[in-house]
Write a protein that holds these residues in place. Structure first.
Motif: not given
Length: 247
Positions: A147-152, A212-218
């Motif tokens: 689910l997480l982006p590759p560069d997480t 889109v969690f965890p990227v950006g403001d939440q």
């Protein structure tokens, strides 16, 4: 003796009359209930909302006319009720249509007495290795990131997994473990963790400007609900103290 009997009869008669008056003049039925059922215990539900956000009724209602939709926060509250109901579908243990029944998540879960929910843990969770001064795991590319982006930033200091640890107050083995490499899916909690990531994304989609969690403001994160506990608090499982004895 006759005077005592007469007094008792008068008292009983007055009590019966007062009880009859209460029955003949019940509290007015709530109006303008667009989401809540007509038989909802409005007083109890509204007080639970007050407790959850740490506010009074006029935070969402108009003074003198609670049925009116003049206060824009009332419509926001309706959206929050709908959101809680949607979140509830993720938990088989929840029963009833919010606010009726038992719910794993409700207003208290996120707000905890504040209008704006918290999103970041105030302190780090330290395991035994951390307490002994061992360095954090070296940063390395994530594996099996479904689910997480590759560069997480998965491992190491200030990492996403670190945020998960802080939020639930658990070590990595809580979701990984099983005596196998961390990238394996041996521990069923790992799949639950993925479902929770999806749930956080679903909740944040209700708030414009979030990433889109965890990227950006939440607006909502794992800490928002968990607050250092694997099992989040709700009205149905929150610990309450008995009221103070009346003087």
């Amino acid at each position: 003796m006759k005077l005592l009997v007469f007094s008792l009869l008068v008292s009983v008669s007055l009590f019966a009359q007062q009880a009859g008056d209460r029955g003949a003049n019940p509290l007015p039925a709530p109006k303008n209930l667009k989401l809540l059922a007509a038989n909802t215990d409005i007083r109890f539900v509204m007080r639970s909302f007050n407790e959850a956000l740490g506010v009074q009724c006029t935070h969402c209602h108009m003074e003198g006319d609670f049925a009116a939709d003049t206060n824009p926060k009332k419509e926001i509250a309706r959206k929050m009720i709908s959101m809680v109901r949607l979140i509830d579908t993720s938990f088989p243990s929840s029963a009833g249509v919010f606010p009726e029944g038992y719910h794993e998540v409700d207003c208290i879960t996120c707000h905890r007495g504040n209008i704006k929910p918290e999103t970041k843990a105030p302190r780090k969770f330290y395991n035994r290795g951390n307490s002994l001064g061992e360095p954090p795991p070296a940063q390395r590319p994530g594996v099996s990131l479904k689910l997480l982006p590759p560069d997480t930033h998965v491992h190491g200091a200030e990492s996403l997994m670190g945020e998960f640890r802080d939020a639930l107050n658990v070590d990595c083995g809580y979701c990984h473990g099983g005596g196998k490499p961390l990238e394996t899916d041996a521990n069923p909690r790992k799949d639950i963790g993925r479902k929770m990531i999806m749930l956080v994304r679903q909740i944040n989609a209700n708030f414009p400007g979030t990433g889109v969690f965890p990227v950006g403001d939440q607006e909502v994160t794992c800490w928002t609900c968990h607050r250092g506990d694997p099992h989040p608090v709700s009205l149905g499982n929150k610990r309450y103290d008995l009221p103070a004895a009346k003087q």
